[in-house]
Design an enzyme around this catalytic site. Structure first.
Site, PDB file in Angstrom:
ATOM      1  N   ARG A 167     -11.280   7.419   4.172  1.00  0.00           N
ATOM      2  CA  ARG A 167     -11.032   6.434   3.105  1.00  0.00           C
ATOM      3  C   ARG A 167     -12.331   5.878   2.519  1.00  0.00           C
ATOM      4  NH1 ARG A 167      -5.634   6.261   4.220  1.00  0.00           N
ATOM      5  NH2 ARG A 167      -4.822   5.246   6.095  1.00  0.00           N
ATOM      6  N   CYS A 204      -4.106   5.949   0.354  1.00  0.00           N
ATOM      7  CA  CYS A 204      -3.570   4.696  -0.184  1.00  0.00           C
ATOM      8  C   CYS A 204      -3.285   4.771  -1.682  1.00  0.00           C
ATOM      9  CB  CYS A 204      -4.529   3.548   0.117  1.00  0.00           C
ATOM     10  SG  CYS A 204      -4.910   3.389   1.880  1.00  0.00           S
ATOM     11  N   ARG A 213      -3.167   3.084  12.714  1.00  0.00           N
ATOM     12  CA  ARG A 213      -2.689   4.334  12.106  1.00  0.00           C
ATOM     13  C   ARG A 213      -1.722   5.058  13.027  1.00  0.00           C
ATOM     14  NH1 ARG A 213      -8.448   6.057   9.218  1.00  0.00           N
ATOM     15  NH2 ARG A 213      -8.587   4.122   7.984  1.00  0.00           N
ATOM     16  N   SER A 260      -6.330  -3.870  14.519  1.00  0.00           N
ATOM     17  CA  SER A 260      -5.761  -3.196  15.684  1.00  0.00           C
ATOM     18  C   SER A 260      -6.801  -2.825  16.734  1.00  0.00           C
ATOM     19  CB  SER A 260      -5.003  -1.949  15.222  1.00  0.00           C
ATOM     20  OG  SER A 260      -5.873  -1.060  14.529  1.00  0.00           O
ATOM     21  N   GLU A 295     -16.772  -7.611  -4.698  1.00  0.00           N
ATOM     22  CA  GLU A 295     -15.343  -7.316  -4.525  1.00  0.00           C
ATOM     23  C   GLU A 295     -14.502  -8.597  -4.630  1.00  0.00           C
ATOM     24  OE1 GLU A 295     -13.231  -4.992  -4.216  1.00  0.00           O
ATOM     25  OE2 GLU A 295     -14.354  -3.152  -3.853  1.00  0.00           O
ATOM     26  N   LYS A 307     -12.416  -5.133   2.264  1.00  0.00           N
ATOM     27  CA  LYS A 307     -11.877  -4.290   3.333  1.00  0.00           C
ATOM     28  C   LYS A 307     -12.837  -3.132   3.565  1.00  0.00           C
ATOM     29  CE  LYS A 307      -7.793  -1.577   4.468  1.00  0.00           C
ATOM     30  NZ  LYS A 307      -6.398  -1.295   4.078  1.00  0.00           N
ATOM     31  N   LYS A 323     -11.594  -7.988   6.206  1.00  0.00           N
ATOM     32  CA  LYS A 323     -11.036  -7.094   7.228  1.00  0.00           C
ATOM     33  C   LYS A 323     -12.028  -5.993   7.560  1.00  0.00           C
ATOM     34  CE  LYS A 323      -7.187  -3.864   7.620  1.00  0.00           C
ATOM     35  NZ  LYS A 323      -6.044  -3.282   6.970  1.00  0.00           N
ATOM     36  N   TYR A 342      -2.474  -9.521  15.892  1.00  0.00           N
ATOM     37  CA  TYR A 342      -1.434  -9.015  16.801  1.00  0.00           C
ATOM     38  C   TYR A 342      -1.289  -9.912  18.017  1.00  0.00           C
ATOM     39  CZ  TYR A 342      -2.220  -5.138  13.686  1.00  0.00           C
ATOM     40  OH  TYR A 342      -2.359  -4.398  12.544  1.00  0.00           O
ATOM     41  N   CYS A 376      -0.175   4.238   1.904  1.00  0.00           N
ATOM     42  CA  CYS A 376      -0.573   5.219   2.930  1.00  0.00           C
ATOM     43  C   CYS A 376       0.516   5.542   3.955  1.00  0.00           C
ATOM     44  CB  CYS A 376      -1.873   4.800   3.609  1.00  0.00           C
ATOM     45  SG  CYS A 376      -1.888   3.108   4.214  1.00  0.00           S
ATOM     46  N   CYS A 410       0.854  -1.183   0.000  1.00  0.00           N
ATOM     47  CA  CYS A 410       0.000   0.000   0.000  1.00  0.00           C
ATOM     48  C   CYS A 410       0.889   1.232   0.000  1.00  0.00           C
ATOM     49  CB  CYS A 410      -0.912   0.016   1.222  1.00  0.00           C
ATOM     50  SG  CYS A 410      -2.359   1.081   0.929  1.00  0.00           S
TER      51      CYS A 410
HETATM   52  C1  PBG Z   1      -4.213   0.611   4.938  1.00  0.00           C
HETATM   53  C2  PBG Z   1      -4.172  -0.314   6.103  1.00  0.00           C
HETATM   54  C3  PBG Z   1      -5.094  -0.311   7.131  1.00  0.00           C
HETATM   55  C4  PBG Z   1      -4.683  -1.243   8.047  1.00  0.00           C
HETATM   56  C5  PBG Z   1      -3.559  -1.863   7.531  1.00  0.00           C
HETATM   57  N1  PBG Z   1      -3.235  -1.252   6.314  1.00  0.00           N
HETATM   58  C6  PBG Z   1      -6.361   0.396   7.249  1.00  0.00           C
HETATM   59  C7  PBG Z   1      -6.399   1.835   7.144  1.00  0.00           C
HETATM   60  O1  PBG Z   1      -5.552   2.556   7.708  1.00  0.00           O
HETATM   61  O2  PBG Z   1      -7.330   2.307   6.506  1.00  0.00           O
HETATM   62  C8  PBG Z   1      -5.377  -1.511   9.340  1.00  0.00           C
HETATM   63  C9  PBG Z   1      -4.865  -2.634  10.134  1.00  0.00           C
HETATM   64  C10 PBG Z   1      -5.293  -2.648  11.545  1.00  0.00           C
HETATM   65  O3  PBG Z   1      -6.131  -1.849  12.002  1.00  0.00           O
HETATM   66  O4  PBG Z   1      -4.771  -3.506  12.250  1.00  0.00           O
HETATM   67  N2  PBG Z   1      -3.574   0.165   3.823  1.00  0.00           N
HETATM   68 ZN    ZN Z   2      -3.209   2.085   2.663  1.00  0.00          ZN
END
Ligand code: PBG
Ligand code: ZN
Length: 330
Positions: A218, A131, A206, A275, A234, A196, A249, A314, A123, A121
């Site tokens: 997003r 992204c 983030r 997360s 998708e 996603k 996700k 995690y 971002c 990605c």
């Molecule tokens: C974006 C990305 C995200 C996560 C991993 N890569 C989502 C986002 O920021 O929109 C989230 C993972 C997490 O919350 O553990 N490419």
């Molecule tokens: Zn991203």
């Protein structure tokens, strides 16, 4: 004598032995994908405030962390980069000496058996935190594909075993598949973040990855949490474009979607236990309000029961340790 008609379901729940015989779903340490955040610099182990137990680590400390994971029986890691420099077009994402490229090469050199997955990605690498490529406040689709494909190729060159694109641009699987094939990487699978959602559960990530969008949100590329049929569309297009794994996700609020994807497609399904899901459990556990181990193992089990074959979490190390302890206690 009993004159009522009813079923004696409790027969199969009487003892631990019988319960084990009829258990339908199992967790294995091989199911887990362990996420890591790699950062430039030396001797860095920056605790992520909103994710207790998760650190950004520098490459000189990485081998010890990987050794610990391997010793616990973990078979795969996914690498997220926290680069030094960001710019409008995310150059450090596809630079051959970028932090992720260096981390991948180092892990493959020292732990050749470990399956290394690269998150693809932009971002974390763009100054605006989106992204894809931004013009006049709009995230451009086709212009982003080229940079994502470049990123995937440079990750494959560094030694990544699997490419995992998480950007949600239309056509990203096709673009990346084509670029990998053109560059001699037709053997490298794509684990697509196919489904996603635009979720509030990504907040702590983030923080960890320094990847918050600097303007807007997003919602113009990630999915609306209200939509179920759209998930099938998708996933369908990613399958047609050549995806080898399908990811859903987040996981816990989307177990119905995991089941839909499992029932409709014949590819390995990955659940991303994100997360926010992690941090909520950690916070409650730190307050002594819940039994962390039992809650986590039950949540992970629910993802498998919903249809996930693999779980990106995690909790990977903790869960592997708990499963191992459970085996030893028998
Ligand atoms: C974006 C990305 C995200 C996560 C991993 N890569 C989502 C986002 O920021 O929109 C989230 C993972 C997490 O919350 O553990 N490419
Ligand atoms: Zn991203």
């Amino acid at each position: 004598m009993n004159h009522l008609q009813f079923q004696r379901h409790r027969r199969l729940r009487q003892t631990a032995g019988i319960r084990a015989l009829v258990r339908e779903t199992h967790l294995h340490k091989e199911d887990f994908i362990y996420p890591i955040f790699v950062v430039e610099g030396e001797n860095k182990r920056n605790a992520v405030k909103s994710m207790p137990g998760v650190d950004q680590i520098s490459l000189d400390l990485l081998n010890a962390d990987m050794q610990e994971a391997v010793d616990l029986g973990i078979k795969s890691v996914i690498v997220f980069g926290v680069p030094h420099d960001k710019d409008e077009v995310g150059s450090s994402a596809y630079c051959d000496h970028g932090i992720v490229q260096k981390a991948i090469a180092q892990i493959k050199e020292n732990f050749p058996e470990l399956v290394v997955i690269a998150d693809t990605c932009l971002c974390q690498y763009t100054s605006h935190g989106h992204c894809g490529v931004v013009e006049d406040g709009v995230i451009l689709n086709d212009e982003s594909l080229e940079l994502l494909a470049k990123t995937a190729v440079s990750q494959a060159k560094a030694g990544a075993d699997i490419i995992a694109p998480s950007n949600m641009m239309d056509g990203f699987v096709a673009a990346i598949r084509h670029a990998l094939d053109e560059n001699g990487f037709s053997h490298i699978p794509i684990m697509s973040y196919a489904v996603k959602y635009s979720s509030a559960h990504y907040g702590p990530f983030r923080d960890a990855a320094h990847s918050s969008p600097k303007f807007g949100d997003r919602k113009a590329y990630q999915m609306d949490p209200a939509n179920r049929l759209e998930a099938i569309r998708e996933a369908e297009s990613d399958v047609m474009e050549g995806a080898d794994f399908l990811m859903v996700k987040p996981a816990l609020s989307y177990l119905d979607i995991i089941r839909d994807v499992k029932n409709n497609f014949n590819l390995p399904i990955v659940a991303y236990n994100v997360s926010g899901e992690y941090s909520m459990v950690k916070a409650a556990a730190q307050n002594g309000w819940i039994n962390e181990k039992e809650i986590v193992l039950e949540q992970l089990l629910s993802m498998k029961r919903a249809g996930a074959d693999l779980i990106l979490t995690y909790f990977a190390k903790d869960a592997a340790r708990w499963l191992q302890e459970g085996e030893e206690a028998k």
